[in-house]
Motif scaffolding. Structure first.
Motif, mmCIF file in Angstrom:
data_model
loop_
_atom_site.group_PDB
_atom_site.id
_atom_site.type_symbol
_atom_site.label_atom_id
_atom_site.label_comp_id
_atom_site.label_asym_id
_atom_site.label_seq_id
_atom_site.Cartn_x
_atom_site.Cartn_y
_atom_site.Cartn_z
ATOM 1 N N ALA A 75 -22.205 -0.506 8.806
ATOM 2 C CA ALA A 75 -22.412 -1.301 10.017
ATOM 3 C C ALA A 75 -23.239 -0.491 11.008
ATOM 4 O O ALA A 75 -22.771 -0.104 12.072
ATOM 5 N N ILE A 76 -24.477 -0.236 10.631
ATOM 6 C CA ILE A 76 -25.421 0.515 11.453
ATOM 7 C C ILE A 76 -26.615 -0.398 11.705
ATOM 8 O O ILE A 76 -27.220 -0.915 10.759
ATOM 9 N N GLY A 77 -26.945 -0.617 12.972
ATOM 10 C CA GLY A 77 -27.980 -1.590 13.309
ATOM 11 C C GLY A 77 -29.379 -1.195 12.881
ATOM 12 O O GLY A 77 -30.202 -2.066 12.604
ATOM 13 N N ASN A 78 -29.683 0.104 12.812
ATOM 14 C CA ASN A 78 -31.015 0.549 12.405
ATOM 15 C C ASN A 78 -31.192 0.305 10.901
ATOM 16 O O ASN A 78 -30.428 0.839 10.093
ATOM 17 N N PRO A 79 -32.185 -0.513 10.499
ATOM 18 C CA PRO A 79 -32.320 -0.853 9.081
ATOM 19 C C PRO A 79 -32.526 0.358 8.171
ATOM 20 O O PRO A 79 -31.972 0.404 7.063
#
Length: 205
Positions: A75-79
Motif C-alpha cells: 500500500a505505497i502510493g508511488n507506482p
C-alpha cells in the motif's frame, strides 16, 4: 472465517487500504514501514517493523505469537516503489492479496491481478483488466474493456472510458478522464542493472 492481512506502507494510502480490509470483515495484523518505529499504532493497528522484513516474513512472525498472514499487500502510493516491494514479495512467494472495498462495484467479468487495490466507491466494469499492483482510488471508474497496466493507478474520481489503456506505472490525476480507446503511457526506463523489461520498469526522474 476472517482473513489476516499484512500491509506494506503505513502512510495515507496504507490507512485507506487498512480501512478497506477491515470494512470487508478481515483483520490487519500490522504494517511494515520505514518512517515509523515498531510499536507505533496507526489507527489502532501496530507497525511491526521496517519494509526490509518483507524479505523474510517467517523471521518477522517467528518472534511473535502471531501466525504468518493469509495475505500481504503493498500500500505505497508511488507506482515505482509499489512495483519494487511487490516484486520482493513475489520473489519470496508471499501470499499476495487483492483488496476490494465492500462499497466498490466490480464486474464478475473483470480481471484483477495480484496486489490490486480497489477502494470505496470505485467501479470496475465488464471485461476490464487490472494487471498486478494496480491502484483504483476512491470514486474512480475503469469502464468496460479498459486495461490498466502493471502498477498503474487512477486518482480519486479519475475515469477510464471503454477500451482505453493505461500503461505500466502510468497515472491518472484526480478527476482526470482517459477517453474511449485512448492510451496513456508513463515515461519509463529499465530498472538499474536490468537487461529486459521483465526485470522491472521504473519511472524516469
Amino acid at each position: 472465517m476472517p482473513q489476516r492481512w499484512l500491509i506494506l506502507g503505513a502512510g495515507g494510502h496504507g490507512r485507506s487500504v487498512c480501512d478497506a480490509i477491515t470494512a470487508s470483515g478481515d483483520h490487519v495484523v500490522g504494517f511494515l514501514d520505514d518512517a515509523l518505529p515498531a510499536g507505533t499504532l496507526v489507527n489502532g493497528t501496530p507497525v511491526l517493523d521496517v519494509l526490509s522484513l518483507a524479505w523474510d516474513l517467517n523471521r518477522l512472525f517467528e518472534a511473535s505469537e502471531e501466525a504468518p498472514p493469509d495475505h500481504v499487500v503493498v500500500a505505497i502510493g508511488n507506482p515505482g516503489l509499489r512495483q519494487t516491494w511487490q516484486q520482493v514479495l513475489e520473489q519470496v512467494a508471499a501470499p499476495l492479496g487483492v483488496v476490494l472495498h465492500p462499497r466498490a462495484i466490480v464486474s464478475a467479468t473483470a480481471q484483477l491481478g495480484p496486489g490490486s487495490v480497489v477502494l470505496a466507491g470505485a467501479v470496475v466494469n465488464a471485461n476490464a483488466s487490472l494487471h498486478q499492483g494496480v491502484l483504483v482510488n476512491s470514486g474512480a471508474v475503469v469502464d468496460h474493456d479498459a486495461i490498466c497496466g502493471a502498477y498503474s493507478q487512477l486518482g480519486v474520481n479519475a475515469a477510464m472510458a471503454g477500451g482505453s489503456r493505461l500503461g505500466p506505472l502510468a497515472r491518472l490525476a484526480p478527476g482526470e478522464v482517459l477517453n474511449c480507446r485512448q492510451t496513456r503511457f508513463a515515461s519509463l526506463e529499465l530498472a538499474p542493472g536490468a537487461s529486459d523489461p521483465g526485470e522491472g520498469l521504473t519511472l524516469k526522474p
